[in-house]
Design a protein around this motif. Structure first.
Motif, mmCIF file in Angstrom:
data_model
loop_
_atom_site.group_PDB
_atom_site.id
_atom_site.type_symbol
_atom_site.label_atom_id
_atom_site.label_comp_id
_atom_site.label_asym_id
_atom_site.label_seq_id
_atom_site.Cartn_x
_atom_site.Cartn_y
_atom_site.Cartn_z
ATOM 1 N N GLY A 1 -74.385 -30.644 -10.773
ATOM 2 C CA GLY A 1 -73.757 -29.449 -11.336
ATOM 3 C C GLY A 1 -72.243 -29.438 -11.303
ATOM 4 N N PHE A 2 -71.616 -30.557 -10.920
ATOM 5 C CA PHE A 2 -70.157 -30.582 -10.884
ATOM 6 C C PHE A 2 -69.587 -30.905 -12.258
ATOM 7 N N LYS A 3 -68.394 -30.398 -12.487
ATOM 8 C CA LYS A 3 -67.630 -30.799 -13.664
ATOM 9 C C LYS A 3 -66.726 -31.926 -13.207
ATOM 10 N N VAL A 4 -67.013 -33.132 -13.670
ATOM 11 C CA VAL A 4 -66.381 -34.315 -13.099
ATOM 12 C C VAL A 4 -65.223 -34.774 -13.979
ATOM 13 N N HIS A 5 -64.084 -34.930 -13.379
ATOM 14 C CA HIS A 5 -62.922 -35.465 -14.073
ATOM 15 C C HIS A 5 -63.102 -36.971 -14.253
ATOM 16 N N ARG A 6 -62.432 -37.516 -15.267
ATOM 17 C CA ARG A 6 -62.507 -38.969 -15.454
ATOM 18 C C ARG A 6 -62.026 -39.662 -14.176
ATOM 19 N N PRO A 7 -62.793 -40.624 -13.642
ATOM 20 C CA PRO A 7 -62.423 -41.253 -12.373
ATOM 21 C C PRO A 7 -61.118 -42.046 -12.488
ATOM 22 N N ALA A 8 -60.389 -42.093 -11.371
ATOM 23 C CA ALA A 8 -59.178 -42.901 -11.297
ATOM 24 C C ALA A 8 -59.413 -44.030 -10.306
ATOM 25 N N VAL A 9 -59.024 -45.238 -10.694
ATOM 26 C CA VAL A 9 -59.253 -46.415 -9.851
ATOM 27 C C VAL A 9 -57.923 -47.101 -9.584
ATOM 28 N N PHE A 10 -57.571 -47.243 -8.318
ATOM 29 C CA PHE A 10 -56.415 -48.047 -7.925
ATOM 30 C C PHE A 10 -56.940 -49.425 -7.536
ATOM 31 N N PHE A 11 -56.376 -50.451 -8.193
ATOM 32 C CA PHE A 11 -56.921 -51.804 -8.071
ATOM 33 C C PHE A 11 -55.851 -52.691 -7.465
ATOM 34 N N LEU A 12 -56.053 -53.076 -6.201
ATOM 35 C CA LEU A 12 -55.022 -53.811 -5.447
ATOM 36 C C LEU A 12 -55.403 -55.280 -5.306
ATOM 37 N N SER A 13 -54.504 -56.156 -5.774
ATOM 38 C CA SER A 13 -54.761 -57.587 -5.650
ATOM 39 C C SER A 13 -53.474 -58.323 -5.303
ATOM 40 N N ASP A 14 -53.658 -59.502 -4.656
ATOM 41 C CA ASP A 14 -52.471 -60.277 -4.263
ATOM 42 C C ASP A 14 -52.486 -61.661 -4.892
ATOM 43 N N GLY A 15 -53.390 -61.884 -5.881
ATOM 44 C CA GLY A 15 -53.436 -63.241 -6.427
ATOM 45 C C GLY A 15 -53.960 -63.291 -7.842
ATOM 46 N N GLU A 16 -53.938 -64.488 -8.390
ATOM 47 C CA GLU A 16 -54.487 -64.705 -9.725
ATOM 48 C C GLU A 16 -56.003 -64.816 -9.622
ATOM 49 N N PHE B 1 -68.682 -47.756 -22.493
ATOM 50 C CA PHE B 1 -68.877 -47.047 -21.220
ATOM 51 C C PHE B 1 -68.166 -45.700 -21.272
ATOM 52 N N LYS B 2 -68.967 -44.648 -21.396
ATOM 53 C CA LYS B 2 -68.442 -43.303 -21.596
ATOM 54 C C LYS B 2 -67.557 -42.859 -20.431
ATOM 55 N N TRP B 3 -67.897 -43.273 -19.232
ATOM 56 C CA TRP B 3 -67.164 -42.807 -18.059
ATOM 57 C C TRP B 3 -66.184 -43.871 -17.565
ATOM 58 N N TYR B 4 -65.558 -44.541 -18.546
ATOM 59 C CA TYR B 4 -64.553 -45.532 -18.173
ATOM 60 C C TYR B 4 -63.474 -44.867 -17.324
ATOM 61 N N PRO B 5 -62.915 -45.606 -16.354
ATOM 62 C CA PRO B 5 -61.916 -44.991 -15.478
ATOM 63 C C PRO B 5 -60.498 -45.122 -16.031
ATOM 64 N N VAL B 6 -59.603 -44.336 -15.432
ATOM 65 C CA VAL B 6 -58.181 -44.639 -15.557
ATOM 66 C C VAL B 6 -57.913 -45.706 -14.498
ATOM 67 N N LEU B 7 -57.506 -46.901 -14.936
ATOM 68 C CA LEU B 7 -57.361 -48.021 -14.015
ATOM 69 C C LEU B 7 -55.876 -48.269 -13.748
ATOM 70 N N VAL B 8 -55.511 -48.204 -12.475
ATOM 71 C CA VAL B 8 -54.109 -48.371 -12.098
ATOM 72 C C VAL B 8 -53.980 -49.649 -11.284
ATOM 73 N N PRO B 9 -53.502 -50.754 -11.902
ATOM 74 C CA PRO B 9 -53.369 -51.999 -11.156
ATOM 75 C C PRO B 9 -52.140 -51.982 -10.250
ATOM 76 N N CYS B 10 -52.315 -52.551 -9.050
ATOM 77 C CA CYS B 10 -51.234 -52.642 -8.076
ATOM 78 C C CYS B 10 -51.190 -54.095 -7.604
ATOM 79 N N GLY B 11 -50.110 -54.789 -7.906
ATOM 80 C CA GLY B 11 -50.055 -56.205 -7.586
ATOM 81 C C GLY B 11 -49.024 -56.526 -6.522
ATOM 82 N N VAL B 12 -49.413 -57.397 -5.578
ATOM 83 C CA VAL B 12 -48.454 -57.878 -4.577
ATOM 84 C C VAL B 12 -48.528 -59.409 -4.517
ATOM 85 N N ASP B 13 -47.491 -59.990 -3.900
ATOM 86 C CA ASP B 13 -47.449 -61.440 -3.663
ATOM 87 C C ASP B 13 -47.670 -62.256 -4.936
ATOM 88 N N GLU B 14 -48.757 -63.020 -4.952
ATOM 89 C CA GLU B 14 -48.976 -63.957 -6.041
ATOM 90 C C GLU B 14 -49.649 -63.332 -7.267
#
Lengths: 235, 319
Positions: free
Chosen positions: A108-123, A146-159
């Motif tokens: 019964g919730f009204k769900v906002h589009r999911p947000a995903v923070f994606f943290l990686s340090d390499g190729e 995919f109807k419920w595709y997320p907002v994807l926020v990539p976060c990159g460090v190092d390589e």
């Protein structure tokens, strides 16, 4: 029309390949307690936010299922293993999003589009593109994808390669790419990205309280010095 | 039904909740209003108007309590000189406007008086010139609002006084009116009349706990909900097209006019909230209990709440 109020689902997906070992992993393990602390101090926002943690290397695992972050005495820890397969992360993420959103909507919730923070340090290993497309592509006209595709926020460090990470920004107009500045300390950069994540959780929650609906990323001027943001899309 | 009276602690205060109250309901520490000119946190009314039993409460929402900002809802009522009609209004100040609580308060104070003026002059409710009423209220908000803005931001308006757009950006409010006859016509049902601008809904509750919408449900039929609200002082280009409605009503039904702080959790009125409110409000509760119930705790619902309830058949059941 939902009866249970609105929910904003946030996911953090963390690369736990062997290269993350050491101070980077220690810092990544500080993120979950920091999110819990921030929400503990903001009960109004906490009532609207759910948070989940996934890790990935050669496979992907749900470390913390989507949760309201209350009453967690012992938050789970990340540990390194294996290589860097983005495809595994995207497949597991899509499964989770599909299940979580369906469940919350059924509750019964009204769900906002999911947000995903994606943290990686390499190729990544090659061959992730099809899984990324399956996670992010959706055609509103035909209902394909995919109807419920997320907002994807990539976060990159190092390589992590800027060009690879930039391809993960989705959708273009709503997300941004966060990258460690060259010469910065990777653990510092992860801490800075955690600040971006927490600011976003709080600002998005406040936006929902104010009756707007939106996923909010912090302003460029609020960025810690160890990372930069790539958001000047010419599209 | 999981609603009930649960307190944060066994010996703590007892407050109404419906379902999971969430953390905010128990953890938010309301900030005292810093300015006595701000509206009180909670206002409560009760009384009878001829055969009508009335309860009204306006309760500051958890988010405004936490931030120390004013309650932006208001209500008002007035009785015609012949005591044949009760006029009720609820007003929900639009949260984007820093002075919206003033606009809502104007509507609560002046709206019912304005409608009563027409009724007292002999206009029957079905012929009430609503577009004139709304246009007049808009003009009041613009005039009073310009003065408020000058006081609030003297520097900004030193050279040029506030224009209509400045006022409309600083204060805006919904308004939902209900006119209810105080006595039933001989042998028949009462005819209630409604007119509204914005999304503050009116409902009727039947004796079996069934809810009947009198004014349209927010978000119904829309795939994507919009937070844009129609609100005074803006008036549609054709004010005669503003929605209005009339219904016959039995004396054992309850009439409720509310802001969306209550309307949103009620939703389409067939869930847990609808069931609990029907149980609570089938008959008039004691006024302070009513105010507590209007402020029921429910996870993630933190908006201001206002409900004016009318029980045409009179007071609580004997015994």
């Amino acid at each position: 029309m939902s009866e249970q109020g609105i929910l904003l689902p946030f996911y953090l997906v963390v690369d736990v390949s062997y290269s993350m070992n050491g101070p980077k992993m220690e810092q990544a393990n500080q993120i979950l307690p920091a999110v819990a602390d921030a929400l503990a101090k903001a009960p109004i926002l906490a009532d609207k936010v759910r948070f989940g943690l996934l890790d990935f290397s050669d496979d992907a695992q749900v470390v913390l299922p989507l949760s309201d972050m209350t009453g967690h005495q012992h938050l789970p820890k990340l540990a390194v293993r294996g290589g860097t397969d983005f495809g595994a992360a995207f497949r597991t993420l899509r499964e989770r999003l599909h299940q979580d959103v369906a469940q919350l909507r059924a509750d019964g919730f009204k769900v906002h589009r999911p947000a995903v923070f994606f943290l990686s340090d390499g190729e990544p290993q090659p061959g992730w593109e099809a899984d990324f497309a399956a996670l992010t592509e959706y055609d509103k006209q035909t209902g394909q994808g995919f109807k419920w595709y997320p907002v994807l926020v990539p976060c990159g460090v190092d390589e992590a390669g800027r060009d690879t990470m930039r391809r993960l920004v989705h959708p273009y107009r709503r997300s941004k790419l966060y990258m460690m500045r060259s010469g910065a300390d990777a653990a510092d950069a992860i801490r800075a990205m955690a600040e971006v994540l927490i600011s976003s959780v709080l600002a998005s929650g406040q936006s929902a309280v104010d009756g707007s609906s939106g996923f909010v990323l912090p302003d460029r001027s609020q960025l810690p010095p160890s990372i930069d943001v790539d958001d000047d899309w010419l599209k | 039904m999981s609603g009930g009276l649960d307190g944060p602690a066994a010996d703590g205060p007892v407050t109404a909740t419906i379902g999971d109250p969430g953390r905010a309901h128990t953890e938010v520490r309301p900030r005292l209003r810093s300015d006595p000119a701000q509206p009180p946190d909670t206002v409560v009314d009760h009384g009878t108007a001829v055969s009508l039993e009335v309860r009204a409460a306006s309760v500051r929402g958890l988010s405004h309590r936490e931030s120390g900002t004013p309650r932006q809802d208001a209500y008002g009522f007035a009785l015609t000189a012949d005591e044949q009609h009760l006029v009720v209004v609820v007003a929900d100040g639009v949260s984007a406007g820093a002075l919206s609580h003033e606009a809502a308060a104007f509507v609560g104070r002046r709206g019912p008086r304005e409608v009563v003026r027409h009724l007292d002059a002999g206009t029957p409710p079905e012929l009430l010139p609503w577009s004139e009423v709304f246009t007049g209220l808009a003009a009041t908000i613009l005039a009073e609002g310009a003065r408020s803005l000058l006081r609030a931001e003297p520097g900004r308006f030193a050279a040029h006084p506030p224009e209509e757009g400045d006022v409309a950006a600083a204060m805006a409010t919904t308004a939902t009116f209900l006119i209810c006859p105080t006595t039933p016509p001989r042998g028949g049902e009462r005819h209630v009349h409604l007119a509204w601008i914005g999304d503050s809904p009116a409902w009727a509750l039947d004796p079996d706990g069934g809810w009947h919408n009198l004014s349209g449900i927010k978000g119904a039929g829309a795939e994507v909900t919009s937070s844009r609200v129609e609100a005074l002082p803006r008036i549609p280009r054709d004010p005669a097209a503003l929605p209005r409605a009339a219904y016959p009503l039995r004396d054992d039904w309850t009439l409720l006019v509310m802001t969306d702080g209550t309307g949103d959790p009620l939703g389409p009125a067939h869930g847990e909230v609808a069931g609990q409110l029907a149980t609570w409000w089938r008959r008039p509760p004691p006024p302070l209990v009513f105010a507590d119930q209007v402020g029921f705790g429910r996870r993630s619902y933190d908006d201001d709440r206002t409900v004016v309830s009318i029980w045409p058949g009179g007071g609580p059941e004997p015994g």
